[in-house]
Design a protein around this motif. Structure first.
Motif, PDB file in Angstrom:
ATOM      1  N   VAL A  95       0.848  -1.194   0.000  1.00  0.00           N
ATOM      2  CA  VAL A  95       0.000   0.000   0.000  1.00  0.00           C
ATOM      3  C   VAL A  95       0.881   1.241   0.000  1.00  0.00           C
ATOM      4  O   VAL A  95       1.762   1.402   0.850  1.00  0.00           O
ATOM      5  N   GLU A  96       0.633   2.135  -0.945  1.00  0.00           N
ATOM      6  CA  GLU A  96       1.418   3.365  -1.064  1.00  0.00           C
ATOM      7  C   GLU A  96       0.886   4.449  -0.139  1.00  0.00           C
ATOM      8  O   GLU A  96       1.647   5.128   0.555  1.00  0.00           O
ATOM      9  N   ASN A  97      -0.433   4.623  -0.117  1.00  0.00           N
ATOM     10  CA  ASN A  97      -1.022   5.622   0.773  1.00  0.00           C
ATOM     11  C   ASN A  97      -2.470   5.273   1.069  1.00  0.00           C
ATOM     12  O   ASN A  97      -3.072   4.421   0.403  1.00  0.00           O
ATOM     13  N   VAL A  98      -3.008   5.944   2.078  1.00  0.00           N
ATOM     14  CA  VAL A  98      -4.382   5.727   2.518  1.00  0.00           C
ATOM     15  C   VAL A  98      -5.097   7.066   2.547  1.00  0.00           C
ATOM     16  O   VAL A  98      -4.581   8.045   3.102  1.00  0.00           O
ATOM     17  N   ALA A  99      -6.270   7.107   1.956  1.00  0.00           N
ATOM     18  CA  ALA A  99      -7.112   8.301   2.018  1.00  0.00           C
ATOM     19  C   ALA A  99      -8.365   7.952   2.811  1.00  0.00           C
ATOM     20  O   ALA A  99      -9.093   7.019   2.450  1.00  0.00           O
ATOM     21  N   SER A 100      -8.611   8.670   3.907  1.00  0.00           N
ATOM     22  CA  SER A 100      -9.738   8.355   4.789  1.00  0.00           C
ATOM     23  C   SER A 100     -10.694   9.532   4.864  1.00  0.00           C
ATOM     24  O   SER A 100     -10.277  10.694   4.860  1.00  0.00           O
ATOM     25  N   LYS A 101     -11.982   9.217   4.951  1.00  0.00           N
ATOM     26  CA  LYS A 101     -12.986  10.241   5.245  1.00  0.00           C
ATOM     27  C   LYS A 101     -14.241   9.556   5.762  1.00  0.00           C
ATOM     28  O   LYS A 101     -14.695   8.551   5.216  1.00  0.00           O
ATOM     29  N   ASN A 102     -14.775  10.075   6.846  1.00  0.00           N
ATOM     30  CA  ASN A 102     -16.008   9.565   7.440  1.00  0.00           C
ATOM     31  C   ASN A 102     -15.982   8.040   7.528  1.00  0.00           C
ATOM     32  O   ASN A 102     -15.093   7.468   8.134  1.00  0.00           O
ATOM     33  N   SER A 103     -16.946   7.381   6.877  1.00  0.00           N
ATOM     34  CA  SER A 103     -17.071   5.926   6.988  1.00  0.00           C
ATOM     35  C   SER A 103     -16.510   5.217   5.765  1.00  0.00           C
ATOM     36  O   SER A 103     -17.138   4.316   5.197  1.00  0.00           O
ATOM     37  N   GLU A 104     -15.322   5.613   5.359  1.00  0.00           N
ATOM     38  CA  GLU A 104     -14.666   4.910   4.265  1.00  0.00           C
ATOM     39  C   GLU A 104     -13.190   5.278   4.231  1.00  0.00           C
ATOM     40  O   GLU A 104     -12.765   6.290   4.787  1.00  0.00           O
ATOM     41  N   PHE A 105     -12.415   4.422   3.613  1.00  0.00           N
ATOM     42  CA  PHE A 105     -11.039   4.759   3.276  1.00  0.00           C
ATOM     43  C   PHE A 105     -10.655   4.002   2.019  1.00  0.00           C
ATOM     44  O   PHE A 105     -11.297   3.018   1.632  1.00  0.00           O
TER      45      PHE A 105
END
Length: 515
Positions: free
Chosen positions: A492-502
């Motif tokens: 995994v290169e990066n993670v983008a998260s917001k509210n109820s998801e990523f």
């Protein structure tokens, strides 16, 4: 290797409505003996002290096994010196009718009472003990003192009849942890060496997300009594589809199903489905496609072959409802996972982590409510985390511009030729391919069709079952029921998260989930 256990358990009383409890046993016994099939007959205590049942089984042919169905009834409790708290002589509520409603010391006394009664009636101790659920303390006691060789418990379900068993080893059999009678153990030191076979035969596509009603989740299983529109063991076409799905020539380890029905329903409700299933099992045995053995024989075979819980799978690549859905289950002693293809979309709709140190609620405590609950550790739960949002882990692509493109799957096929491993091949709508490889401690997802980068989008709804979740590029951390655990990530290169998801974006075209 494909195995069928014919397991019929026998109650001596049915307080809910008038029913002839002897007729089903007599007819079931006559039918299996007619086909020269072995079967297992599990006696509840009130049936064990009733000569109508024991005399019948004492006269049965030597292919038949007699064992114990461990639910607590009034004469059993009173003989153990425990005051009866039930509404009727048999009360199905968890805090009265099951071992979890009693202290560990009381559970041992109850076990000693039923074992002594069985020995007096049959001259030996039973080798098999089943129940909808058995706590780890009792199961360990039955092995340590009486050397039972096999057990069986209920399928996964949410709230049905007041019993929740959720996130478990989905079919076949497993060794439970000494701390949790529903949780597969990872080590020989912590496991109870009694294989637990999953009963009832869940529909591998539709049972998981079956609708909820006033009595919990609806039932879509191999039980002969069920013949509604959703499917079930009373429908001959569904039964043939179910056998085809479960008894494939190629298996990660072995195929398994439990055939049978308790006598509480009466003969008229179950006879058509039961007769059909027994005839099918006899025919498939004759063709060499499966073996029919007793529960104890399965237990001894399993223990000889598998010192630890093996990996197993179910690949439902055809859909009895003709809606084109495909569902693949994979289990190991470390996790279970379900992959669903629905309307061309692919979703990892369920992953549960197995951890032998996660203690069941009733190991030392007493269940004080009518409902009870066994569970494992959710990583993804498409049934219990969904509301208007359909929870799951969705594979996606990122094109050269960085735009997200959802995976569109034309066809899903499987390869189960490698011991302990399931490979799922995906043919995509653009004719490129991707592969998911499930192995004992890893799910590896690789895209082999081009320059696009792979991603995994995880979404969930606003439901009370969602644990605390935090994601980074190397792990996803969870806290559930005050218990912390994690899923390791690789690639995994990066993670983008917001509210109820990523979204997990891959460094290249592969991501690994490690348990």
């Amino acid at each position: 290797m494909n195995q069928v256990n014919i397991i019929n358990f026998i109650r001596g009383i049915e307080p809910r409505e008038p029913v002839d409890l002897v007729e089903p046993v007599r007819e079931q016994l006559a039918l299996v003996q007619k086909h020269k099939l072995p079967a297992t007959w599990l006696l509840q205590y009130d049936a064990l002290i009733d000569l109508r049942f024991t005399d019948m089984l004492l006269e049965a042919d030597p292919l038949q096994e007699v064992g114990i169905w461990f639910e607590v009834v009034q004469p059993m409790a009173e003989k153990a010196g425990i005051a009866w708290r039930g509404r009727y002589p048999w009360d199905w509520h968890s805090h009265v009718g099951f071992s979890v409603g009693y202290t560990p010391a009381e559970r041992e006394r109850l076990a000693d009472v039923i074992m002594a009664e069985f020995y007096e009636r049959f001259g030996y101790y039973p080798q098999s003990v089943g129940s909808w659920f058995i706590d780890a303390h009792l199961l360990g006691y039955l092995f340590d003192k009486y050397q039972i060789v096999a057990s069986c418990n209920c399928k996964d379900q949410w709230g049905t009849d007041g019993y929740t068993l959720w996130g478990g080893y989905y079919n076949q059999a497993f060794y439970a942890s000494r701390r949790n009678g529903f949780m597969p153990a990872q080590t020989a030191e912590q496991q109870i060496p009694v294989p637990i076979f999953r009963m009832l035969g869940s529909d591998p596509i539709y049972q998981y997300e079956a609708k909820l009603g006033s009595n919990g989740q609806s039932v879509i299983t191999l039980e002969p009594v069920y013949s509604g529109d959703e499917g079930g063991g009373g429908i001959p076409a569904w039964v043939r589809w179910f056998f085809d799905v479960n008894f494939r020539p190629e298996q990660v380890s072995f195929g398994y199903a439990q055939v049978g029905q308790e006598n509480s329903f009466g003969w008229q409700q179950i006879k058509d489905g039961f007769i059909d299933q027994i005839e099918q099992a006899a025919e498939l045995r004759q063709e060499g496609k499966l073996t029919v053995v007793t529960l104890a024989e399965s237990g001894r075979w399993f223990r000889r072959r598998y010192p630890l819980t093996p990996a197993s799978s179910i690949s439902a690549l055809t859909d009895w409802r003709r809606q084109g859905h495909q569902s693949v289950w994979y289990n190991s002693r470390f996790y279970r996972a379900n992959l669903l293809r629905q309307d061309g979309r692919l979703r990892l709709r369920d992953i549960h982590l197995f951890d032998e140190n996660y203690e069941e609620r009733y190991l030392e405590s007493v269940c004080e409510e009518r409902d009870s609950r066994y569970d494992t550790l959710p990583i993804v739960d498409g049934a219990q985390w969904s509301d208007d949002t359909k929870a799951g882990l969705y594979p996606v692509f990122y094109d050269e511009s960085g735009a997200e493109v959802e995976l569109a799957v034309r066809e899903l096929t499987t390869d189960e030729s490698r011991d302990g491993e399931l490979r799922v091949m995906l043919e995509l709508e653009d004719h490129s391919t991707a592969v998911l490889r499930f192995s004992e401690q890893e799910i590896a997802f690789a895209y082999t069709g081009g320059a696009c980068k792979l991603g995994l989008r995880m979404v969930w709804g606003d439901t009370p079952e969602v644990p605390a979740i935090q994601a980074s590029s190397d792990e996803i951390r969870y806290v559930y029921q005050d218990y912390g655990y994690s899923l390791k990530l690789q690639g995994v290169e990066n993670v983008a998260s917001k509210n109820s998801e990523f979204v997990l974006r891959a460094e290249a075209n592969a991501i690994k989930l490690q348990f």
